[in-house]
Design an enzyme around this catalytic site. Structure first.
Site, PDB file in Angstrom:
ATOM      1  N   ARG A 259       0.674  -1.194   0.074  1.00  0.00           N
ATOM      2  CA  ARG A 259       0.126   0.123   0.023  1.00  0.00           C
ATOM      3  C   ARG A 259       0.772   1.045   0.069  1.00  0.00           C
ATOM      4  O   ARG A 259       0.741   2.327  -0.591  1.00  0.00           O
ATOM      5  CB  ARG A 259      -0.863   0.125   1.325  1.00  0.00           C
ATOM      6  CG  ARG A 259      -1.974  -1.228   1.181  1.00  0.00           C
ATOM      7  CD  ARG A 259      -2.832  -1.318   2.433  1.00  0.00           C
ATOM      8  NE  ARG A 259      -3.581   0.182   2.682  1.00  0.00           N
ATOM      9  CZ  ARG A 259      -4.004   0.449   3.600  1.00  0.00           C
ATOM     10  NH1 ARG A 259      -4.011  -0.249   4.769  1.00  0.00           N
ATOM     11  NH2 ARG A 259      -4.712   1.500   3.787  1.00  0.00           N
TER      12      ARG A 259
ATOM     13  N   VAL B 125      -5.256   7.479   5.681  1.00  0.00           N
ATOM     14  CA  VAL B 125      -3.696   7.290   6.019  1.00  0.00           C
ATOM     15  C   VAL B 125      -2.773   7.867   5.017  1.00  0.00           C
ATOM     16  O   VAL B 125      -1.711   7.505   5.168  1.00  0.00           O
ATOM     17  CB  VAL B 125      -3.461   5.888   6.762  1.00  0.00           C
ATOM     18  CG1 VAL B 125      -4.365   5.844   7.941  1.00  0.00           C
ATOM     19  CG2 VAL B 125      -3.602   4.899   5.895  1.00  0.00           C
TER      20      VAL B 125
ATOM     21  N   HIS C 269      -6.983   8.401  11.652  1.00  0.00           N
ATOM     22  CA  HIS C 269      -6.306   7.000  11.692  1.00  0.00           C
ATOM     23  C   HIS C 269      -4.666   6.820  11.423  1.00  0.00           C
ATOM     24  O   HIS C 269      -4.284   5.981  11.182  1.00  0.00           O
ATOM     25  CB  HIS C 269      -7.035   6.238  10.750  1.00  0.00           C
ATOM     26  CG  HIS C 269      -8.580   6.019  11.044  1.00  0.00           C
ATOM     27  ND1 HIS C 269      -9.487   5.616  10.143  1.00  0.00           N
ATOM     28  CD2 HIS C 269      -9.048   6.065  12.277  1.00  0.00           C
ATOM     29  CE1 HIS C 269     -10.649   5.474  10.741  1.00  0.00           C
ATOM     30  NE2 HIS C 269     -10.337   5.728  12.211  1.00  0.00           N
TER      31      HIS C 269
ATOM     32  N   CYS D 147      17.007  -0.027  24.777  1.00  0.00           N
ATOM     33  CA  CYS D 147      17.900  -0.614  23.602  1.00  0.00           C
ATOM     34  C   CYS D 147      17.017  -0.506  22.324  1.00  0.00           C
ATOM     35  O   CYS D 147      17.785  -0.197  21.295  1.00  0.00           O
ATOM     36  CB  CYS D 147      17.832  -2.103  23.732  1.00  0.00           C
ATOM     37  SG  CYS D 147      16.279  -2.964  24.080  1.00  0.00           S
TER      38      CYS D 147
HETATM   39  N1  APR Z   1     -15.903  10.041  -4.643  1.00  0.00           N
HETATM   40  C1  APR Z   1     -16.467   9.925  -3.369  1.00  0.00           C
HETATM   41  N2  APR Z   1     -16.932   8.739  -2.698  1.00  0.00           N
HETATM   42  C2  APR Z   1     -16.640   7.706  -3.276  1.00  0.00           C
HETATM   43  C3  APR Z   1     -15.811   7.528  -4.614  1.00  0.00           C
HETATM   44  C4  APR Z   1     -15.209   8.890  -5.139  1.00  0.00           C
HETATM   45  N3  APR Z   1     -14.884   9.171  -6.300  1.00  0.00           N
HETATM   46  N4  APR Z   1     -15.433   6.387  -4.916  1.00  0.00           N
HETATM   47  C5  APR Z   1     -15.993   5.642  -3.865  1.00  0.00           C
HETATM   48  N5  APR Z   1     -16.575   6.328  -3.070  1.00  0.00           N
HETATM   49  C6  APR Z   1     -17.345   6.007  -1.701  1.00  0.00           C
HETATM   50  C7  APR Z   1     -17.827   4.416  -1.836  1.00  0.00           C
HETATM   51  O1  APR Z   1     -18.968   4.727  -2.191  1.00  0.00           O
HETATM   52  C8  APR Z   1     -17.813   4.157  -0.401  1.00  0.00           C
HETATM   53  O2  APR Z   1     -18.923   4.576   0.426  1.00  0.00           O
HETATM   54  O3  APR Z   1     -16.174   5.938  -0.860  1.00  0.00           O
HETATM   55  C9  APR Z   1     -16.643   4.978   0.240  1.00  0.00           C
HETATM   56  C10 APR Z   1     -15.479   4.231   0.694  1.00  0.00           C
HETATM   57  O4  APR Z   1     -15.675   3.381   1.475  1.00  0.00           O
HETATM   58  P1  APR Z   1     -14.816   2.479   2.671  1.00  0.00           P
HETATM   59  O5  APR Z   1     -13.973   1.772   1.547  1.00  0.00           O
HETATM   60  O6  APR Z   1     -15.525   1.789   3.620  1.00  0.00           O
HETATM   61  O7  APR Z   1     -13.845   3.635   3.334  1.00  0.00           O
HETATM   62  P2  APR Z   1     -13.809   4.432   4.607  1.00  0.00           P
HETATM   63  O8  APR Z   1     -15.284   4.856   4.789  1.00  0.00           O
HETATM   64  O9  APR Z   1     -12.953   5.682   4.479  1.00  0.00           O
HETATM   65  O10 APR Z   1     -13.396   3.258   5.923  1.00  0.00           O
HETATM   66  C11 APR Z   1     -13.346   3.816   7.133  1.00  0.00           C
HETATM   67  O11 APR Z   1     -12.355   1.946   7.830  1.00  0.00           O
HETATM   68  O12 APR Z   1     -10.991   0.070   7.230  1.00  0.00           O
HETATM   69  C12 APR Z   1     -11.368   1.109   7.963  1.00  0.00           C
HETATM   70  O13 APR Z   1      -9.326   2.578   8.931  1.00  0.00           O
HETATM   71  C13 APR Z   1     -10.064   2.177   7.783  1.00  0.00           C
HETATM   72  O14 APR Z   1     -10.271   4.626   7.517  1.00  0.00           O
HETATM   73  C14 APR Z   1     -10.815   3.114   7.153  1.00  0.00           C
HETATM   74  C15 APR Z   1     -12.238   3.067   7.706  1.00  0.00           C
END
Ligand code: APR
Length: 239
Positions: free
Chosen positions: A68, A102, A118, A133
């Site tokens: 990542r 992050v 986060h 150490c």
């Molecule tokens: N613009 C806006 N939103 C978008 C886009 C875009 N181009 N592409 C995708 N999305 C939306 C998706 O529809 C989804 O609702 O972004 C969201 C991403 O969701 P997650 O992958 O669940 O991410 P997040 O909400 O940031 O997760 C929260 O969970 O895994 C932990 O610590 C990690 O910070 C993370 C936290």
């Protein structure tokens, strides 16, 4: 559709912004719940991003973070990150930016004082409380690096499932939510707390920006079905 929200932006004395992985999707960073491809497809994020997972197999979790980190090093902030940073520059003190991401892309776009709930994937810290150490010598190379004397391991300085958020950043984010006229909730599925709870604490209007339904849509006064890089410039740039 965006016109009323543009008016709210103009009228708001204080704006809080909460971003999630969707904020960086158009930079080419897969969202957290879509990131599991190829070799990693069989793991859920919860199975990799936890202290238990790291202790059980430090090499595997370290490699996942290295993958990542390499991906993030190659991408650039998008028009949405830039629109937020430019707004903050034009209106000092009016916008508080809170992120669950992050990846450091808000900071690279020029946003100052980002509340990174986060942590930052670029940073490392010791897994266990460092002893003399650990701090008196550079960590020995390895995957992950370790203290050559006691074996303490380096780990990514991100908040894992089950861990508490950095207290000062969370308090500042809560204060911004409790004293805003407008909160923009951008690109988050709204399933991970306490970050998602900030949207429910907002004292002002809440606007969700997300191309897909999210768990925070019910907290919104307006839901804009579009992407961060398209909509944020439209909402925040002055003509
Ligand atoms: N613009 C806006 N939103 C978008 C886009 C875009 N181009 N592409 C995708 N999305 C939306 C998706 O529809 C989804 O609702 O972004 C969201 C991403 O969701 P997650 O992958 O669940 O991410 P997040 O909400 O940031 O997760 C929260 O969970 O895994 C932990 O610590 C990690 O910070 C993370 C936290």
């Amino acid at each position: 559709m965006t016109q009323p929200v543009r008016e709210w932006v103009r009228a708001a004395r204080r704006i809080a912004v909460l971003t999630g992985a969707g904020m960086s999707a158009e930079s080419g960073v897969p969202t957290f719940r879509d990131a599991q491809t190829g070799l990693w497809a069989k793991y859920r994020p919860e199975d990799l991003a936890s202290e238990d997972a790291f202790r059980a197999d430090p090499g595997m979790v370290w490699e996942w973070y290295q993958m990542r980190r390499q991906m993030i090093a190659k991408v650039e902030p998008n028009a949405g990150h830039r629109a937020l940073a430019a707004f903050e520059r034009r209106h000092p003190g009016r916008l508080t930016l809170v992120t669950q991401n992050v990846d450091g892309l808000h900071q690279r776009a020029g946003s100052q004082g980002v509340l990174a709930l986060h942590g930052n994937i670029a940073d490392d810290k010791w897994l266990d409380e460092p002893r003399d150490c650990c701090v008196s010598q550079a960590a020995a190379r390895g995957r992950p690096p370790r203290c050559a004397t006691c074996g303490n391991l380096m780990r990514p300085a991100v908040v894992w499932f089950g861990e508490t958020l950095p207290v000062a950043a969370l308090r500042a984010a809560e204060a911004a939510a409790a004293d805003c006229d407008l909160m923009l909730v951008v690109g988050t599925s709204g399933v991970v707390y306490p970050a998602a709870g900030l949207a429910r604490m907002a004292s002002g209007r809440v606007v969700v920006i997300n191309p897909q339904p999210s768990d925070l849509d019910d907290a919104a006064h307006e839901v804009l079905r579009g992407t961060a890089a398209t909509l944020l410039p439209q909402l925040l740039e002055e003509e």
